[in-house]
Design an enzyme around this catalytic site. Structure first.
Site, PDB file in Angstrom:
ATOM      1  N   HIS A  33      43.650  40.512  38.655  1.00  0.00           N
ATOM      2  CA  HIS A  33      43.681  39.712  37.436  1.00  0.00           C
ATOM      3  C   HIS A  33      43.307  40.581  36.230  1.00  0.00           C
ATOM      4  O   HIS A  33      42.898  41.732  36.352  1.00  0.00           O
ATOM      5  CB  HIS A  33      42.777  38.477  37.536  1.00  0.00           C
ATOM      6  CG  HIS A  33      41.323  38.709  37.339  1.00  0.00           C
ATOM      7  ND1 HIS A  33      40.478  37.743  36.873  1.00  0.00           N
ATOM      8  CD2 HIS A  33      40.557  39.811  37.557  1.00  0.00           C
ATOM      9  CE1 HIS A  33      39.245  38.226  36.820  1.00  0.00           C
ATOM     10  NE2 HIS A  33      39.258  39.454  37.223  1.00  0.00           N
TER      11      HIS A  33
ATOM     12  N   CYS B 296      36.999  44.258  32.067  1.00  0.00           N
ATOM     13  CA  CYS B 296      37.772  43.163  32.679  1.00  0.00           C
ATOM     14  C   CYS B 296      39.089  42.949  31.936  1.00  0.00           C
ATOM     15  O   CYS B 296      39.947  42.193  32.382  1.00  0.00           O
ATOM     16  CB  CYS B 296      36.979  41.854  32.685  1.00  0.00           C
ATOM     17  SG  CYS B 296      35.503  41.928  33.708  1.00  0.00           S
TER      18      CYS B 296
ATOM     19  N   HIS C 221      42.658  44.668  37.421  1.00  0.00           N
ATOM     20  CA  HIS C 221      41.752  45.099  38.483  1.00  0.00           C
ATOM     21  C   HIS C 221      41.748  43.942  39.497  1.00  0.00           C
ATOM     22  O   HIS C 221      42.591  43.051  39.387  1.00  0.00           O
ATOM     23  CB  HIS C 221      40.349  45.412  37.936  1.00  0.00           C
ATOM     24  CG  HIS C 221      39.654  44.227  37.370  1.00  0.00           C
ATOM     25  ND1 HIS C 221      39.993  43.688  36.144  1.00  0.00           N
ATOM     26  CD2 HIS C 221      38.666  43.443  37.851  1.00  0.00           C
ATOM     27  CE1 HIS C 221      39.226  42.644  35.895  1.00  0.00           C
ATOM     28  NE2 HIS C 221      38.423  42.467  36.920  1.00  0.00           N
TER      29      HIS C 221
ATOM     30  N   HIS D  53      39.708  41.482  42.923  1.00  0.00           N
ATOM     31  CA  HIS D  53      38.523  40.969  43.616  1.00  0.00           C
ATOM     32  C   HIS D  53      38.898  40.388  44.980  1.00  0.00           C
ATOM     33  O   HIS D  53      40.024  39.933  45.181  1.00  0.00           O
ATOM     34  CB  HIS D  53      37.842  39.861  42.801  1.00  0.00           C
ATOM     35  CG  HIS D  53      37.288  40.305  41.489  1.00  0.00           C
ATOM     36  ND1 HIS D  53      36.194  41.124  41.398  1.00  0.00           N
ATOM     37  CD2 HIS D  53      37.668  40.048  40.208  1.00  0.00           C
ATOM     38  CE1 HIS D  53      35.926  41.346  40.112  1.00  0.00           C
ATOM     39  NE2 HIS D  53      36.802  40.713  39.371  1.00  0.00           N
TER      40      HIS D  53
ATOM     41  N   ASP E 118      46.532  34.289  47.372  1.00  0.00           N
ATOM     42  CA  ASP E 118      46.143  35.476  48.140  1.00  0.00           C
ATOM     43  C   ASP E 118      47.163  36.605  47.975  1.00  0.00           C
ATOM     44  O   ASP E 118      48.374  36.388  48.084  1.00  0.00           O
ATOM     45  CB  ASP E 118      46.009  35.123  49.625  1.00  0.00           C
ATOM     46  CG  ASP E 118      45.398  36.274  50.417  1.00  0.00           C
ATOM     47  OD1 ASP E 118      44.537  36.979  49.870  1.00  0.00           O
ATOM     48  OD2 ASP E 118      45.796  36.458  51.580  1.00  0.00           O
ATOM     49  N   HIS E 119      46.646  37.809  47.730  1.00  0.00           N
ATOM     50  CA  HIS E 119      47.476  39.004  47.529  1.00  0.00           C
ATOM     51  C   HIS E 119      48.467  38.817  46.385  1.00  0.00           C
ATOM     52  O   HIS E 119      49.594  39.304  46.438  1.00  0.00           O
ATOM     53  CB  HIS E 119      48.203  39.395  48.831  1.00  0.00           C
ATOM     54  CG  HIS E 119      47.309  40.114  49.798  1.00  0.00           C
ATOM     55  ND1 HIS E 119      46.355  39.461  50.536  1.00  0.00           N
ATOM     56  CD2 HIS E 119      47.200  41.440  50.123  1.00  0.00           C
ATOM     57  CE1 HIS E 119      45.710  40.339  51.293  1.00  0.00           C
ATOM     58  NE2 HIS E 119      46.193  41.541  51.058  1.00  0.00           N
TER      59      HIS E 119
ATOM     60  N   GLU F  77      33.119  35.630  42.623  1.00  0.00           N
ATOM     61  CA  GLU F  77      34.029  36.676  42.145  1.00  0.00           C
ATOM     62  C   GLU F  77      33.578  38.026  42.714  1.00  0.00           C
ATOM     63  O   GLU F  77      34.393  38.875  43.065  1.00  0.00           O
ATOM     64  CB  GLU F  77      34.015  36.712  40.616  1.00  0.00           C
ATOM     65  CG  GLU F  77      35.161  37.512  40.041  1.00  0.00           C
ATOM     66  CD  GLU F  77      35.257  37.342  38.529  1.00  0.00           C
ATOM     67  OE1 GLU F  77      36.221  36.706  38.073  1.00  0.00           O
ATOM     68  OE2 GLU F  77      34.370  37.842  37.806  1.00  0.00           O
TER      69      GLU F  77
END
Lengths: 136, 136, 136, 136, 136, 136
Positions: free
Chosen positions: E15, E34, E40, E42, E80-81, E125
């Site tokens: 994100h 961020c 980047h 998480h 996801d992913h 997070e």
């Protein structure tokens, strides 16, 4: 370049520690409440570690998805939500101590891991008790 | 078949890092706030690992209860809720760094573990800092 | 839309539980080995939770960096690697039980958090013991 | 007396697994959703382990603060909150698998660790997947 | 008898925090690293908590398998992913802060949970940063 | 000043989910592999939370040692290393779902906690599944 990759999984099972050749008193004295005739159970946390060369093209030593599927079909499907003493072939004759469970898992997985790779099993019976076995 | 069994335990203690042969400035400069003259403290998490052959009858390498009792009498009773520098014989002359605490624990347990078994100590001083010692 | 954000941090400190108005025997009997005259210590894990409205532009309730810096300057710098009884103003007259430490931390942070936000403190003294305080 | 000290840290990064010599179909088939063209990401947990002799005066094998600073300047500042594929020199030509990231980190740190000390990297890509590399 | 049941799951995503109405400087200044233009990522840990009456026959408040499947189809399969900013409808117009992600997840699940049950989302997070949202 | 104190403990037990009024097929269909006739098991992690006023003299809300002993005598001694369905009075007529176990534990402890204190039970059946009950 040799590297180890590890995958964590888990299974929930009932078991009872008992040596048939011993008397009930001997078993009770040696195994304590782990000898409870009606079984007790654990959330077993399993870490499977495979060691080998990194493939220079893909950058993988082994596909984690392949390892994860192998653990599911060979270990989780066999032991999860089972009574180890009653529901499995592996522990019909073998006392399901953490040590023996680790050895059984190692033997079940060994044949599915390439021969030149090293295999190690880490098995947590509780958060505070665990064993490690690498086939030696 | 050689296997390792591990038992986690913990103790809470105060300590201060200080080398008597150094000046106060040297100690302050080298150990930083770990040199605080009034002590600070930690929840030490300890993992004791013993390696040896599985007994073919019982399926145990070592009785986890025996190991757990050994850790309680030799380590927890000695160090838990103590000031390592002031309340213990072991750290009267020895600076209680994580490294030295691990060595001291190894030496305290070694004599109680069968000679042909291997002994390893893992000591977490914080969640992010830990040391490992196996007597070599 | 009201949301809670939480930030975990930690500090390592020595302390001793003691009530000056009680005799040594009373203190020893009531606080057990937490009364050790030479102190013991803990890795305190702290969770600070602030509740309020999400800012519709930024999508933040509160900047986690601001909260993290606040915890560092107000709590960590004050208590980390300290002897709570001897090195801090806050526990000169106050017995440093987990309960009292949580209340002290709440009071130290409360004045730095916007008035219309709710503040809650969770403090782990050990992995198995923790307290929660929200100023009510 | 040889001892290992370990320091845990972490960094958050985006990445994409892709082999430029392969077709899009080959990459998609081999890497699955890790091949997502727009990247995905992880909280990487890193454990750096250094092994060597304990200094008999200070009781340190290595100052944990020095190791922590080294990880910050060499690894966290380089990879934290970055897109590994786009923002770093190290993964311009190297597929950022967990295996390759561990090798890259080992190489980045190796030159800063005394030659007679042993260095090992443990890298968690997720809570359930991790790799270990020690330069052999 | 009212009880809460909770299920933990996770998803890995990339994100970038950015407010389109602000200048690049404003975004960089407010969101820090961020705001990295190349994203980047998480490992998001998600806890979904549902509160309601225990069924007196089955002893279930809600079948954990049903809740687990719901989280998989509604949340994991969606996020996801993925790159939250580029690959999802939900964050095309919404800044993917932890706060906003929690609200989006709550809204996605709310319609699938019986109306008289209460729903709460906890989203980590990182190991040290998390948010909680219950629709109020 | 009202505060909550919590104590974590655990017990290992076998169980089977089954409703005697239902047919074998209904039970198998509803409870899946949790209905295994030979039982399976878990490491149950239990958090007991008591809320009340801090005593202004001692700084304790409740002595954690007293709470810990209460959990041992009332819960651990009753359920640890047991088959919940066969070895306990409490689950002879009650299906041992996580929900029902939490309610049973709350009822067992409630009578030992001062009336003006609030009691809450958090019970983890696995690392990913847990329930919370506070008697309302």
């Amino acid at each position: 370049m040799e590297i180890s990759i590890s995958r964590k999984s888990h299974f929930n099972a009932a078991h009872r520690l008992n040596v048939p050749e011993w008397t009930a008193e001997q078993n009770k004295s040696f195994f304590g409440n782990c000898n409870n005739v009606n079984y007790h159970g654990h959330n077993y946390d399993l870490i499977v570690t495979v060691t080998g060369e990194i493939d220079p093209i893909s950058g993988y030593m082994m596909d984690m998805k392949v390892l994860s599927d192998l653990i599911k079909t060979q270990i989780e499907d066999r032991f999860d939500h089972k009574n180890l003493n009653l529901d499995t072939e592996e522990f019909k004759q073998v006392n399901p101590t953490a040590e023996n469970i680790a050895v059984v898992i190692w033997n079940l997985l060994r044949k599915h891991i390439p021969e030149n790779n090293h295999l190690k099993i880490t098995l947590y019976e509780t958060e505070r008790n665990f064993v490690e076995y690498n086939g030696k």
